[in-house]
Design an enzyme around this catalytic site. Structure first.
Site, PDB file in Angstrom:
ATOM      1  N   ASN A 167       0.836  -1.199   0.000  1.00  0.00           N
ATOM      2  CA  ASN A 167       0.000   0.000   0.000  1.00  0.00           C
ATOM      3  C   ASN A 167       0.866   1.242   0.000  1.00  0.00           C
ATOM      4  OD1 ASN A 167      -2.675   1.316   0.275  1.00  0.00           O
ATOM      5  ND2 ASN A 167      -1.773   2.089   2.167  1.00  0.00           N
ATOM      6  N   TYR A 171       0.061  10.294   4.446  1.00  0.00           N
ATOM      7  CA  TYR A 171      -0.273  10.615   5.828  1.00  0.00           C
ATOM      8  C   TYR A 171       0.723  11.659   6.320  1.00  0.00           C
ATOM      9  CZ  TYR A 171      -1.913   5.863   4.919  1.00  0.00           C
ATOM     10  OH  TYR A 171      -2.463   4.745   4.338  1.00  0.00           O
ATOM     11  N   ARG A 172       0.220  12.753   6.851  1.00  0.00           N
ATOM     12  CA  ARG A 172       1.136  13.796   7.302  1.00  0.00           C
ATOM     13  C   ARG A 172       1.991  13.279   8.458  1.00  0.00           C
ATOM     14  NH1 ARG A 172      -3.778  16.572  10.186  1.00  0.00           N
ATOM     15  NH2 ARG A 172      -3.215  16.325  12.376  1.00  0.00           N
ATOM     16  N   TRP A 185      -1.788   8.378  10.554  1.00  0.00           N
ATOM     17  CA  TRP A 185      -2.682   7.573   9.709  1.00  0.00           C
ATOM     18  C   TRP A 185      -3.972   7.318  10.483  1.00  0.00           C
ATOM     19  CZ3 TRP A 185       1.428   3.262   8.625  1.00  0.00           C
ATOM     20  CH2 TRP A 185       1.759   2.582   9.790  1.00  0.00           C
ATOM     21  N   ASP A 280      -5.334  22.124   8.471  1.00  0.00           N
ATOM     22  CA  ASP A 280      -5.638  21.068   7.499  1.00  0.00           C
ATOM     23  C   ASP A 280      -6.542  21.540   6.368  1.00  0.00           C
ATOM     24  OD1 ASP A 280      -5.582  18.405   6.488  1.00  0.00           O
ATOM     25  OD2 ASP A 280      -5.445  17.677   8.532  1.00  0.00           O
TER      26      ASP A 280
END
Length: 480
Positions: A167, A171-172, A185, A280
């Site tokens: 995968n 993700y920050r 995550w 965000d």
């Protein structure tokens, strides 16, 4: 020829007037992010900062911040092609018998061309170091109240601990010190699922953070692909050519050979720390919440890498355009499960998970609600909080047309569906609880008698063909 890396992508963007170089010294602390936001809000180009204070590495931002740039990077103009290729693969019958296999060879070879190819080395292996540190990377602080510096466009590679399916997810990551960062995550993401399985097995999970890849791999890392589909294979399907991979040096993972930088390490599910706040893509700071820790064990990189980043905030910014490609590319997959769907839109101002509009070819009563329920059961669409379903004569990409349909074809009491206690996006600032809230569905299709509509359906106002043709034929003579 498919674009092989970020350097080729930069060259193509520059050729087509989609990139500016900044030679003035800039600071990775707030300054770069503010420049990138201003450029995005004014529909500006991608920006390559060549002189970053205290670093010898250029920074690239807004690289995917327009449909034109994504068309250049993915080398296509019709993004539904991507989903259609997956649909075609699922429908492909495997041949039996020698003659049938010969006949199928062209189709099978096309499928084989999409698979990743493991190489012994690549550009990303030019420099390797076990004495790894985040300190040499120009990682941005984007907003004044952010908790610190964040990696925002790192493609986090993990492998399912049981099936081995690979995968990629974005993700920050909040930098804690030279070798530790928080891995944000969310519960619903596949990387987090891999982490949970590892935790149940009493193991840490290996993870590689890839910075700077060719556009198809970046897109694939963000796209919500069907469960069980290897993201590297999906990248190959997207670009019609398999990507090259190499083995990491300190962990058992493969990464794109043409990447700029790879940060190797592991996520410890028991090392939980507070992460955030972070400005965000909802337009709000997400609050402080607990997340697991990533420990850096090694770095592979090119001799002269480009650090690729993105900035988020109140829409519309760079992520909105990637979202539009996802919307278009997954339409064939939605139609595979719901053939009545005509078109699909997730307006950028709804930050992807907030709001979606679906048009359908309606044939029976209750069909709009059936589509809503079906889509809420499809992967990441389970997190979408509001669905509006309209008839096929409504343009889902024209919000004025959609509002017209809602106000002329929906009755508030009859056509509004609210479902409580459902999964929500972790970042949703309106949910009463983190990860749990409600869904809203609006059936804005024309109602029929079987749905309790007792009135005669009013006639739509339309121009007659004779007048239309007359004006068409004389249009140039009007001088308008």
């Amino acid at each position: 020829m498919a674009i092989e890396d970020i350097h080729e992508f930069v060259t193509e963007l520059e050729k087509k007037g989609e990139l500016k170089r900044v030679k003035t010294e800039v600071d990775s602390n707030l300054e770069i992010a503010e420049i990138l936001r201003r450029e995005m809000y004014s529909n500006g180009p991608a920006v390559l900062f060549e002189n970053v204070k205290n670093y010898d590495m250029p920074v690239l931002g807004n690289a995917f911040g327009s449909m034109k740039r994504l068309e250049i990077g993915l080398e296509m103009t019709d993004f539904t092609e991507i989903g259609q290729r997956i649909v075609d693969m699922t429908k492909m019958d495997m041949p039996s018998g020698f003659l049938n296999k010969i006949k199928k060879l062209p189709e099978l070879s096309k499928m084989a061309e999409s698979f990743p190819k493991l190489e012994s080395s690549g550009p990303v292996t030019e420099i390797t170091s076990n004495d790894a540190s985040f300190d040499k990377l120009p990682i941005l602080k984007s907003w004044p109240n952010d908790a610190g510096r964040f990696i925002t466009l790192g493609l986090v590679a993990t492998k399912h601990p049981e099936t081995g399916v690979r995968n990629l997810g974005v993700y920050r990551m909040q930098i804690i010190d030279s070798t530790h960062a928080m891995m944000h995550w969310q519960k619903h993401k596949r990387g987090a699922q891999h982490g949970e399985i590892s935790k149940e097995r009493g193991e840490k999970i290996s993870a590689a953070v890839i910075i700077g890849c060719e556009p198809a791999t970046v897109f694939s890392s963000i796209a919500p692909v069907p469960e069980g589909l290897d993201k590297y294979l999906f990248a190959g399907i997207t670009r019609k050519k398999g990507i090259k991979t190499v083995k990491c040096k300190t962990i058992d993972l493969e990464v794109p050979a043409n990447a700029e930088i790879v940060l190797e390490g592991y996520v410890d599910p028991h090392d939980i720390r507070d992460e955030g706040p972070f400005g965000d893509h909802t337009g709000y700071y997400t609050p402080i919440e607990p997340y697991p820790t990533f420990t850096l064990t090694g770095i592979m990189r090119r001799k002269n890498p480009i650090y690729v980043t993105t900035v988020v905030g109140k829409p519309i910014l760079e992520d909105a355009y990637i979202g539009k490609v996802i919307e278009q590319s997954f339409l064939p997959l939605i139609r595979m499960f719901h053939p009545e769907v005509v078109d699909f839109s997730m307006p950028a101002s709804g930050w992807f998970q907030g709001f979606a509009i679906i048009s359908i070819k309606k044939r029976y009563p209750g069909q709009a609600k059936k589509v809503m329920m079906g889509l809420w059961g499809m992967g990441q669409l389970a997190l979408t909080k509001m669905f509006v379903v309209v008839d096929e004569d409504i343009n889902v990409h024209d919000i004025n047309d959609v509002i017209w349909a809602i106000t002329t074809r929906a009755d508030a009491a009859r056509d509004t569906t609210i479902i409580n206690n459902t999964p929500t996006d972790t970042l949703d600032p309106a949910s009463p609880m983190v990860n749990l809230g409600s869904k809203l569905g609006i059936d804005a299709t024309q109602k029929i008698r079987e749905e309790g509509y007792q009135r005669e359906i009013q006639q739509l106002v339309k121009v007659d063909n004779e007048t239309k043709n007359l004006v068409d034929s004389k249009w140039s003579s009007y001088g308008l």
